[in-house]
Motif scaffolding. Structure first.
Motif, PDB file in Angstrom:
ATOM      1  N   MET A   1       4.100   1.046  -9.976  1.00  0.00           N
ATOM      2  CA  MET A   1       4.478   0.485  -8.711  1.00  0.00           C
ATOM      3  C   MET A   1       3.889   1.327  -7.598  1.00  0.00           C
ATOM      4  SD  MET A   1       8.243  -0.599  -7.848  1.00  0.00           S
ATOM      5  CE  MET A   1       8.563  -1.640  -6.524  1.00  0.00           C
ATOM      6  N   ASP A   2       3.290   0.660  -6.618  1.00  0.00           N
ATOM      7  CA  ASP A   2       2.613   1.347  -5.532  1.00  0.00           C
ATOM      8  C   ASP A   2       3.608   1.617  -4.401  1.00  0.00           C
ATOM      9  OD1 ASP A   2       0.696   2.407  -3.897  1.00  0.00           O
ATOM     10  OD2 ASP A   2      -0.267   0.490  -3.429  1.00  0.00           O
ATOM     11  N   LYS A   3       3.712   2.904  -4.052  1.00  0.00           N
ATOM     12  CA  LYS A   3       4.660   3.286  -3.008  1.00  0.00           C
ATOM     13  C   LYS A   3       4.252   2.748  -1.650  1.00  0.00           C
ATOM     14  CE  LYS A   3       6.557   7.423  -5.054  1.00  0.00           C
ATOM     15  NZ  LYS A   3       6.843   8.820  -4.909  1.00  0.00           N
ATOM     16  N   SER A   4       2.983   2.578  -1.362  1.00  0.00           N
ATOM     17  CA  SER A   4       2.542   2.105  -0.050  1.00  0.00           C
ATOM     18  C   SER A   4       2.924   0.631   0.145  1.00  0.00           C
ATOM     19  CB  SER A   4       1.046   2.329   0.130  1.00  0.00           C
ATOM     20  OG  SER A   4       0.273   1.201  -0.085  1.00  0.00           O
ATOM     21  N   ASN A   5       2.844  -0.193  -0.908  1.00  0.00           N
ATOM     22  CA  ASN A   5       3.257  -1.589  -0.802  1.00  0.00           C
ATOM     23  C   ASN A   5       4.764  -1.696  -0.590  1.00  0.00           C
ATOM     24  OD1 ASN A   5       0.753  -2.710  -1.019  1.00  0.00           O
ATOM     25  ND2 ASN A   5       0.873  -3.038  -3.231  1.00  0.00           N
ATOM     26  N   THR A   6       5.507  -0.825  -1.260  1.00  0.00           N
ATOM     27  CA  THR A   6       6.957  -0.819  -1.105  1.00  0.00           C
ATOM     28  C   THR A   6       7.335  -0.411   0.318  1.00  0.00           C
ATOM     29  OG1 THR A   6       7.181  -0.202  -3.419  1.00  0.00           O
ATOM     30  CG2 THR A   6       9.106   0.104  -2.041  1.00  0.00           C
ATOM     31  N   SER A   7       6.644   0.577   0.866  1.00  0.00           N
ATOM     32  CA  SER A   7       6.908   1.036   2.230  1.00  0.00           C
ATOM     33  C   SER A   7       6.589  -0.056   3.242  1.00  0.00           C
ATOM     34  CB  SER A   7       6.073   2.275   2.559  1.00  0.00           C
ATOM     35  OG  SER A   7       6.462   3.342   1.739  1.00  0.00           O
ATOM     36  N   LYS A   8       5.451  -0.767   3.039  1.00  0.00           N
ATOM     37  CA  LYS A   8       5.068  -1.847   3.946  1.00  0.00           C
ATOM     38  C   LYS A   8       6.087  -2.985   3.870  1.00  0.00           C
ATOM     39  CE  LYS A   8       0.108  -1.022   3.919  1.00  0.00           C
ATOM     40  NZ  LYS A   8      -1.194  -1.524   3.500  1.00  0.00           N
ATOM     41  N   GLY A   9       6.529  -3.302   2.679  1.00  0.00           N
ATOM     42  CA  GLY A   9       7.520  -4.358   2.505  1.00  0.00           C
ATOM     43  C   GLY A   9       8.837  -4.000   3.182  1.00  0.00           C
ATOM     44  N   PHE A  10       9.253  -2.751   3.009  1.00  0.00           N
ATOM     45  CA  PHE A  10      10.482  -2.285   3.639  1.00  0.00           C
ATOM     46  C   PHE A  10      10.351  -2.312   5.159  1.00  0.00           C
ATOM     47  CE2 PHE A  10      13.181   1.153   5.294  1.00  0.00           C
ATOM     48  CZ  PHE A  10      14.406   0.694   4.857  1.00  0.00           C
ATOM     49  N   ALA A  11       9.192  -1.911   5.692  1.00  0.00           N
ATOM     50  CA  ALA A  11       8.951  -1.921   7.137  1.00  0.00           C
ATOM     51  C   ALA A  11       8.998  -3.347   7.677  1.00  0.00           C
ATOM     52  CB  ALA A  11       7.619  -1.262   7.457  1.00  0.00           C
TER      53      ALA A  11
END
Length: 132
Positions: A1-11
């Protein structure tokens, strides 16, 4: 799982939630203001508690509702000129006959417009004299 995609989704989700919260707050503030303004127009009370103070004003020929509203506010008969002007439309009073009027600081907006509709004090005194 990519942390940057998770961060963008959360943002993105956080921004959407913030937008909705702000919209709800704006709607509540506007609805509250509208309710309070409507209450002032249709359920206004006098500036002072009864019996209030009588204010005698002489209205000149050509006095507009705007000018009358400003004068009544200066004399402490009304609190808000905007409310008074809107009430003049609600109570269907577009002009004022010149003469001397007695306004009481404890009277509601509706009562003030009844005084205006009845005409100046001189007319009332003439009617009383004719009736006797």
């Amino acid at each position: 799982m990519d942390k940057s995609n998770t961060s963008k989704g959360f943002a993105n989700v956080s921004l959407k939630i913030c937008k909705y919260v702000i919209m709800v707050i704006v709607i509540i503030v506007c609805a509250t203001w509208a309710f309070n303004f409507g209450t002032e127009i249709f359920d206004s009370e006098g500036v002072d508690p009864a019996p209030g103070t009588d204010m005698t004003l002489t209205i000149k020929q050509g006095t507009t509702m705007d000018e009358l509203a400003k004068t009544l506010e200066e004399y402490g008969v009304i609190d808000d000129t905007t409310v008074f002007k809107v009430q003049s439309y609600v109570y269907n009073v577009k002009s004022i006959e010149p003469g001397t009027y007695i306004f009481n600081t404890s009277k509601s907006g509706e009562d003030l417009f009844e005084v205006i509709k009845e005409g100046p004090q001189e007319n009332k005194e003439e009617e009383e004299t004719q009736e006797q």
